[in-house]
Design an enzyme around this catalytic site. Structure first.
Site: not given
Ligand code: ATR
Length: 273
Positions: A65, A102
């Site tokens: 990420k 997220d």
């Protein structure tokens, strides 16, 4: 057919193909969604190859990420704030847009469980990437206070200072935490080793809401511990997984899938119900 996938390492057990395939069926979108597990030092090349060969978008998970954050052409505001990218979209003008869904997924899941965030006192455990991604979306819900506690206290202090302009966020050492809190969110990776963050049971009361970003076929160590000490509302990160996926699907396809039925099917698939 439009192609999507998730990059991760390891990624074999990812539930993203299952979730996105159900979203596509539900919304009648023609797409396929697969898995890619490049070697840790070959992610950049694998990403380039995927888009060169016509890929439309991808998810990115551990450990890529932060690297994805440096590889895209443009970043959304929420990806900038999270310092990480979990969703990439190839736009119509050929730009690779990096986004992060997220935190939005966490907030959507909390709301779907009926948790009130406005005017609440929130305790966030952990100060790693997962905590960083959650901070701006949580503060946008206008809690009265958001306290970060972390094993390495200086990291909590740094994070609180960084997000200070977005709302009432402070850092407190575990041993100095002063309740009562309405919601405790565990963003630490402690549950992965079956360990517990060093939280005093005195902070747990019957009206508190407990959220663990981790999930498993049975209760995480943190959820078991909280239940033992009287917490009645406990939630694990499975709903967040489905909600962040729904947000990514919306970014790619411009259509928002429903999550309730998909979450139920995922639970059945995992043997949770
Ligand atoms: P992620 O990206 O998933 O947040 P990370 O950046 O490695 O992963 O962060 C893991 C977090 O879990 C950190 O806040 C870590 O605390 P430290 O900053 O002190 O390392 C926390 N953590 C991991 N194991 C823990 C444990 N057994 N007890 C308490 N905190 C723990």
């Amino acid at each position: 057919m439009d192609r999507y996938l998730v990059f991760g390492h390891p990624v074999r057990h990812s539930k993203s193909p299952f979730i996105h395939t159900l979203f596509a069926r539900q919304t009648q979108q023609e797409l396929e969604y697969g898995l890619a597990e490049p070697a840790v030092d070959e992610f950049a090349q694998a990403l380039r190859t995927f888009f060169d060969q016509g890929g439309k978008g991808c998810n990115v998970t551990v450990p890529f990420k932060e690297q994805a954050f440096t590889l895209v052409d443009r970043l959304s505001l929420r990806a900038k704030r999270a310092g990480a990218v979990n969703t990439i979209k190839l736009t119509d003008d050929g730009v690779l847009l990096g986004d992060n869904t997220d935190g939005a997924g966490l907030v959507a899941d909390l709301k779907s469980h009926g948790v009130t965030l406005a005017d609440s006192r929130i305790l966030l455990l952990g100060a790693g990437g997962a905590a960083r991604g959650a901070l701006a979306p949580l503060l946008a819900e206008l809690p009265s206070e958001l306290v970060i506690a972390n094993r390495t206290h200086t990291k909590a202090q740094q994070l609180a200072a960084e997000f200070h302009d977005l709302g009432p966020v402070t850092a407190q050492a575990y041993e100095q935490l002063a309740g009562p809190f309405d919601l405790v969110i565990n963003s630490t990776s402690a549950s992965l080793q079956g360990e517990l963050p060093p939280l005093t049971p005195a902070l747990i009361h019957t009206d508190i809401a407990i959220y663990d970003m981790m999930y498993g076929a049975s209760d995480t160590a943190f959820i078991s511990w909280a239940k033992q000490h009287g917490a009645r509302q406990t939630m694990d990160g499975l709903g967040m997984l489905v909600e962040q996926a729904a947000e990514a699907f919306t970014v790619w396809r411009g259509i928002r899938p429903g999550t309730k039925q998909v979450l139920r099917e995922l639970k059945r698939n995992l043997g949770v119900i």
